[in-house]
Design a protein around this motif. Sequence first.
Motif, PDB file in Angstrom:
ATOM      1  N   ALA A 264       0.808  -1.219   0.000  1.00 57.95           N
ATOM      2  CA  ALA A 264       0.000   0.000   0.000  1.00 57.95           C
ATOM      3  C   ALA A 264       0.845   1.276   0.000  1.00 57.95           C
ATOM      4  N   PRO A 265       1.928   1.371   0.793  1.00 62.00           N
ATOM      5  CA  PRO A 265       2.742   2.600   0.736  1.00 62.00           C
ATOM      6  C   PRO A 265       3.330   2.853  -0.654  1.00 62.00           C
ATOM      7  N   VAL A 266       3.730   1.794  -1.347  1.00 62.40           N
ATOM      8  CA  VAL A 266       4.248   1.943  -2.716  1.00 62.40           C
ATOM      9  C   VAL A 266       3.148   2.455  -3.635  1.00 62.40           C
ATOM     10  N   PHE A 267       1.973   1.851  -3.529  1.00 61.16           N
ATOM     11  CA  PHE A 267       0.856   2.271  -4.373  1.00 61.16           C
ATOM     12  C   PHE A 267       0.496   3.737  -4.100  1.00 61.16           C
TER      13      PHE A 267
ATOM     14  N   ALA B 208      -7.261   1.540  -9.887  1.00 54.76           N
ATOM     15  CA  ALA B 208      -6.906   0.151  -9.593  1.00 54.76           C
ATOM     16  C   ALA B 208      -7.467  -0.278  -8.237  1.00 54.76           C
ATOM     17  N   PHE B 209      -7.660   0.676  -7.325  1.00 57.67           N
ATOM     18  CA  PHE B 209      -8.230   0.369  -6.015  1.00 57.67           C
ATOM     19  C   PHE B 209      -9.728   0.099  -6.091  1.00 57.67           C
TER      20      PHE B 209
ATOM     21  N   PHE C 186      -2.012  -2.993 -10.898  1.00 52.47           N
ATOM     22  CA  PHE C 186      -2.089  -1.615 -10.401  1.00 52.47           C
ATOM     23  C   PHE C 186      -1.406  -0.661 -11.364  1.00 52.47           C
ATOM     24  N   PHE C 187      -0.267  -1.050 -11.893  1.00 57.30           N
ATOM     25  CA  PHE C 187       0.586  -0.135 -12.648  1.00 57.30           C
ATOM     26  C   PHE C 187       0.104   0.121 -14.072  1.00 57.30           C
TER      27      PHE C 187
END
Length: 308
Positions: free
Chosen positions: A13-16, A128-129, A169-170
């Motif tokens: 989550a922190p990366v996202f 993406a979420f 996500f990316f």
Amino acid sequence: MQFDAQWLLLALAPVFLACIGWEAWHLARTRPDTALYSWPDTLCNAALALMHQGADKLAWLVAIPVYAWVWRHGRLTDWQPGWRAWLVLFVAQDLLYYVFHRASHRVRWLWAAHVVHHSSGRLNLSTAFRQSLMYPVAGMWLFWIPLAVIGFTPMQIVGIVLVNLAFQFFVHTQAIRKLGWLEYVFNTPSMHRVHHARNERYIDRNYAGVLAIWDRLFGSYVEEDALEPPVYGIVKPLDTYNPLKASFHEWIAMARDCARMPDWRTRLAALFAPPDWCARHDLALAPQASQAAVTENNTRGECGSREP
């Protein structure tokens, strides 16, 4: 200490969030004339993500014992740890994801959950979420049972499913254009922008998870055309940032359609036929009246469906 694969997405989550922050800053600086982010939309996406994560954790409580039972009693082989096993697991799960994703656009019961992901009129990394808490009810977890049959353990199955979703996500971004030869191998932002578009030529295309080969192999690939920029969302906009309405609006519509059908065959079709079946059924019964209803409700477009 062994890492529990079920927590992978939360661990990332922190990366996202850092990527979302960078994208919002970058797009505001380079494309200030386009409102690619909005607080109501982003907060709705975040709420849907939290709801989805909670439902997912509960779903694994059911799914993992099922995978374990199949693995103990029905597996066809055993895999030694190594790159061969990982490669087979990765490719097999990615193919099954393609099957699940394509079915989610062609079976209304599955679409009732998946429509949540398509219902925003924006496309950015926060999209993406935007996931549905109803995926477990729709039966997404059933699509991974073949992985247990071919010999992979429940934790391996959970891990590879989450790795696949983390990669995806990316690809939810407008900040990255085409990526050359990678477009032939992997799902890319360009390829996935097509999937989220509601343009007629783009609807129901590009179902890839990680690998692009399945769309090319099974005839569902369409290239993003610079002369026809994607228009995002569903044809009849949801017009709400309420995560509960986003989660359940299609389930409610499906239940109503099922209830008004005259017999069990048509009731089953209302649940499991393509998402636009009810509109076509109404049109066949009363062409003029039903054509007006189709136009008003945008059923075909809302469901993201087209004839194969």
